[in-house]
Motif scaffolding. Structure first.
Motif, PDB file in Angstrom:
ATOM      1  N   ALA A 262       0.823  -1.210   0.000  1.00 33.36           N
ATOM      2  CA  ALA A 262       0.000   0.000   0.000  1.00 33.36           C
ATOM      3  C   ALA A 262       0.861   1.265   0.000  1.00 33.36           C
ATOM      4  O   ALA A 262       0.422   2.309  -0.481  1.00 33.36           O
ATOM      5  CB  ALA A 262      -0.927  -0.004   1.205  1.00 33.36           C
ATOM      6  N   CYS A 281      -8.363  -3.668  -4.478  1.00 32.41           N
ATOM      7  CA  CYS A 281      -8.385  -3.715  -3.010  1.00 32.41           C
ATOM      8  C   CYS A 281      -8.656  -5.142  -2.545  1.00 32.41           C
ATOM      9  O   CYS A 281      -9.817  -5.562  -2.418  1.00 32.41           O
ATOM     10  CB  CYS A 281      -9.468  -2.787  -2.458  1.00 32.41           C
ATOM     11  SG  CYS A 281      -9.058  -1.044  -2.523  1.00 32.41           S
ATOM     12  N   ARG A 283      -9.171  -6.879   0.143  1.00 36.36           N
ATOM     13  CA  ARG A 283      -9.426  -6.443   1.525  1.00 36.36           C
ATOM     14  C   ARG A 283      -9.166  -7.497   2.587  1.00 36.36           C
ATOM     15  O   ARG A 283      -8.652  -7.181   3.658  1.00 36.36           O
ATOM     16  CB  ARG A 283     -10.869  -5.932   1.645  1.00 36.36           C
ATOM     17  CG  ARG A 283     -11.929  -6.960   1.301  1.00 36.36           C
ATOM     18  CD  ARG A 283     -13.343  -6.421   1.529  1.00 36.36           C
ATOM     19  NE  ARG A 283     -13.745  -5.475   0.487  1.00 36.36           N
ATOM     20  CZ  ARG A 283     -14.989  -4.984   0.400  1.00 36.36           C
ATOM     21  NH1 ARG A 283     -15.914  -5.346   1.274  1.00 36.36           N
ATOM     22  NH2 ARG A 283     -15.307  -4.153  -0.569  1.00 36.36           N
ATOM     23  N   TYR A 286      -5.580  -8.091   3.043  1.00 37.18           N
ATOM     24  CA  TYR A 286      -4.992  -6.852   3.546  1.00 37.18           C
ATOM     25  C   TYR A 286      -5.162  -6.751   5.057  1.00 37.18           C
ATOM     26  O   TYR A 286      -4.241  -6.320   5.768  1.00 37.18           O
ATOM     27  CB  TYR A 286      -5.651  -5.659   2.855  1.00 37.18           C
ATOM     28  CG  TYR A 286      -4.944  -4.349   3.094  1.00 37.18           C
ATOM     29  CD1 TYR A 286      -3.748  -4.062   2.443  1.00 37.18           C
ATOM     30  CD2 TYR A 286      -5.461  -3.396   3.979  1.00 37.18           C
ATOM     31  CE1 TYR A 286      -3.089  -2.862   2.654  1.00 37.18           C
ATOM     32  CE2 TYR A 286      -4.813  -2.195   4.190  1.00 37.18           C
ATOM     33  CZ  TYR A 286      -3.631  -1.927   3.527  1.00 37.18           C
ATOM     34  OH  TYR A 286      -2.978  -0.735   3.750  1.00 37.18           O
ATOM     35  N   TYR A 318      -6.963   3.172   2.826  1.00 34.73           N
ATOM     36  CA  TYR A 318      -6.304   2.347   1.792  1.00 34.73           C
ATOM     37  C   TYR A 318      -7.108   2.345   0.495  1.00 34.73           C
ATOM     38  O   TYR A 318      -6.553   2.482  -0.602  1.00 34.73           O
ATOM     39  CB  TYR A 318      -6.115   0.961   2.400  1.00 34.73           C
ATOM     40  CG  TYR A 318      -6.307  -0.270   1.579  1.00 34.73           C
ATOM     41  CD1 TYR A 318      -5.369  -0.671   0.649  1.00 34.73           C
ATOM     42  CD2 TYR A 318      -7.414  -1.100   1.809  1.00 34.73           C
ATOM     43  CE1 TYR A 318      -5.528  -1.868  -0.045  1.00 34.73           C
ATOM     44  CE2 TYR A 318      -7.576  -2.292   1.130  1.00 34.73           C
ATOM     45  CZ  TYR A 318      -6.633  -2.666   0.191  1.00 34.73           C
ATOM     46  OH  TYR A 318      -6.791  -3.849  -0.484  1.00 34.73           O
ATOM     47  N   SER A 319      -8.422   2.247   0.618  1.00 31.73           N
ATOM     48  CA  SER A 319      -9.271   2.269  -0.563  1.00 31.73           C
ATOM     49  C   SER A 319      -9.177   3.599  -1.297  1.00 31.73           C
ATOM     50  O   SER A 319      -9.006   3.647  -2.523  1.00 31.73           O
ATOM     51  CB  SER A 319     -10.726   1.987  -0.158  1.00 31.73           C
ATOM     52  OG  SER A 319     -11.613   2.212  -1.220  1.00 31.73           O
ATOM     53  N   LEU A 322      -5.796   4.103  -2.980  1.00 27.77           N
ATOM     54  CA  LEU A 322      -5.678   3.295  -4.183  1.00 27.77           C
ATOM     55  C   LEU A 322      -6.380   3.982  -5.350  1.00 27.77           C
ATOM     56  O   LEU A 322      -5.849   4.041  -6.475  1.00 27.77           O
ATOM     57  CB  LEU A 322      -6.256   1.902  -3.932  1.00 27.77           C
ATOM     58  CG  LEU A 322      -6.124   0.889  -5.072  1.00 27.77           C
ATOM     59  CD1 LEU A 322      -5.850  -0.505  -4.510  1.00 27.77           C
ATOM     60  CD2 LEU A 322      -7.368   0.849  -5.952  1.00 27.77           C
TER      61      LEU A 322
END
Length: 544
Positions: A262, A281, A283, A286, A318-319, A322
């Motif tokens: 990331a 993502c 998820r 992650y 993070y989303s 990105l």
């Protein structure tokens, strides 16, 4: 187009580089693992296997620094990349509109259903959604060959399955760099599972898919650094030259499934810029990586998995980062998996599952994602309707947005919430159920209304390890509180174990490999050091 290089022109004599099959014979093996295919696999392993092992050693050294107090950050040596004016190469026609992608294992029936689901793309998953028995891996490759040649069909006593008109576009996810294929050796050692999966698909199907614009397209899992992405780029360059394909024919999407990746999204895009079309993502993995990377840092303890959602804290950051990164560089920003599946014989639960799908996808498309993932064909329409309602074009790459830049610190912000006895029980139960299914050859497993894959078990056991490591406070079902301890784990484990035995019955419990799964779960959840991956010790006993 460059001229293909024949096996005879390689620098190493043919008789010395042939990979060797050491696993038991399985169906379709002779068709998939031909002498020329094994020669190509051996060449890939000899050229790129040593660097793979160096990069895996780098992972361990990096984790040692994190355990000693360092936190993830952007690389200092790549500031020129982050400051530079560049974009990735344009996506091919088949990957311009990616609003709903479906993922699933590489078994024949499930592949056909996925192709016919109405999704824009289908990711055939050799990794988290498949148990890597040799039979499964070889069957998956045979299925890819048949799909490429228009022959992917299945006849049963009740029905004939076939790929229909306008199927989803195929993408293939090979296994991660950390995994090996023990049934095929090169120079007496197991070869990289990544190179095995990638190499066979490219050798058999790459040129044919490229000829009519259907591929070859891939998803790359669990990268931890731009150096690991650069190794893949080297593999692509070599493979295209050998097969006589134009450079840049191979197109990939990288799953951002690790915390360190990331912080290197721009670098990953840059080193793969001739081949990459987007980031995704990932998820669930992650969350696992967040726990694993920050395992020695008490301030990053997470609450029950059910409370760790994409709408806030480090997952939201993070989303959004990105999306911001991908759109600045001309790439697709793909949303994550919706694990909900239809619930039979319970209308209320089924309606709730569909409502969660729609809410999750509305959050993604409003934030700026260009597409999303679902795990079940029945969920494709709900996801597509949501994206259609909020995304009029084929993507949102060029749409101007006013959003704050996501800071490095925001990527570390932990979710607040409670750690409960119910959450502990769920982690143990789901972990054991999934591992048992995996050991029996099934990689995508419906559990309590969700389609779970290997990341589920990884989160489950990593959370318990983290809670034990730091003596987290657990809210018990009677309202009292207790520090997480070996005694509390054992008490809860024994209760779950006994309940599973009662539910399944002795014979099904034994035949379903639940005792082995339970031992493996406990070992990886309570050991002094957190094992890097659950699937590595599990693979050692998969076909024992």
């Amino acid at each position: 187009m460059t001229a293909p290089i024949s096996p005879e022109t390689t620098s190493i004599p043919r008789h010395r580089v042939l990979a060797k099959v050491v696993g038991s014979a399985v169906p379709e093996m002779d068709r998939v693992l031909t002498p020329d295919a094994l020669l190509f696999l051996a060449d890939l392993e000899r050229r790129f296997g040593p660097q793979r092992k160096i990069l895996l050693s780098d992972r361990l050294l990096r984790q040692d620094r994190f355990d000693d107090g360092e936190l993830p950050s952007v690389p200092l040596e790549t500031q020129h990349i982050r400051n530079g004016a560049w974009e990735v190469d344009p996506a091919p026609k088949a990957l311009i509109d990616r609003r709903v992608e479906i993922t699933g294992p590489v078994s024949r029936k499930m592949m056909i259903n996925a192709f016919n689901s109405g999704a824009t793309q289908f990711m055939a998953d050799f990794e988290d959604a498949s148990s890597p028995t040799f039979a499964n891996m070889v069957e998956g490759q045979a299925n890819l060959i048949d799909y490429t040649n228009g022959a992917l069909t299945l006849k049963t006593d009740k029905k004939t399955y076939a790929v229909g008109e306008n199927p989803a576009t195929l993408l293939v996810r090979p296994r991660g760099w950390h995994l090996e294929e023990k049934n095929v050796t090169v120079d007496g050692k197991p070869m990289s599972a990544s190179l095995f999966d990638f190499g066979l698909h490219m050798f058999h199907n790459g040129a044919a898919l490229a000829k009519d614009g259907r591929g070859p397209f891939f998803y790359l899992p669990k990268l931890e650094s731009y150096q690991e992405a650069r190794l893949w780029n080297d593999v692509f360059n070599f493979t295209q030259a050998v097969l006589g394909l134009d450079n840049g024919t191979i197109k990939v999407t990288v799953l951002i499934e690790t915390l360190t990746a990331a912080y290197q999204m721009e670098e990953i895009l840059y080193v793969l810029r001739r081949h990459i079309t987007g980031l995704n993502c990932g998820r669930w993995d992650y969350i696992f990586s967040y726990i694993k990377t920050l395992r020695n840092h008490k301030q990053f303890i997470l609450p029950d998995r059910a409370q760790v959602g994409m709408d806030r804290d480090f997952l939201r950051a993070y989303s959004l980062r990105l999306i911001e990164t991908c759109h600045r560089r001309g790439a697709h920003a793909m949303g994550g998996m919706a694990a909900q599946i239809p619930v039979k014989n319970d209308d209320a639960a089924n309606d709730a599952a569909f409502a969660k799908i729609k809410a999750d996808k509305e959050r993604e498309v409003r934030a700026g994602h260009d597409g999303t993932w679902v795990a079940h064909p029945a969920m494709v329409a709900a996801a597509k309707e949501t994206f259609d309602a909020h995304m009029s074009g084929k993507h949102q790459i060029t749409k101007q947005r006013q959003s704050p830049r996501i800071s490095d610190d925001a990527l570390l912000e932990p979710h607040t919430g409670t750690i409960t006895e119910a959450g502990l029980r769920t982690n143990i139960e789901v972990g054991i159920r999934y591992i048992a299914a995996w050991l029996c050859g099934r990689g995508a497993v419906p559990i309590h209304g969700l389609m779970e894959d290997a990341a589920t078990a990884e989160i489950s056991r990593a959370q318990i390890w983290q809670w034990l490591r730091h003596g987290a406070e657990v809210q018990l079902e009677d309202g009292s509180k207790e520090r997480m301890s070996s005694a509390l784990y054992t008490r809860t484990f024994d209760s779950v174990f006994a309940a599973l035995q009662t539910e399944l019955g002795r014979d099904a419990f034994i035949e379903g490999r639940f005792p082995e799964a339970a031992r493996l779960f406990t070992q990886t959840a309570t050991s002094a050091d957190l094992p890097e991956f659950l699937t590595i010790p599990a693979y050692a006993i998969l076909e024992a």
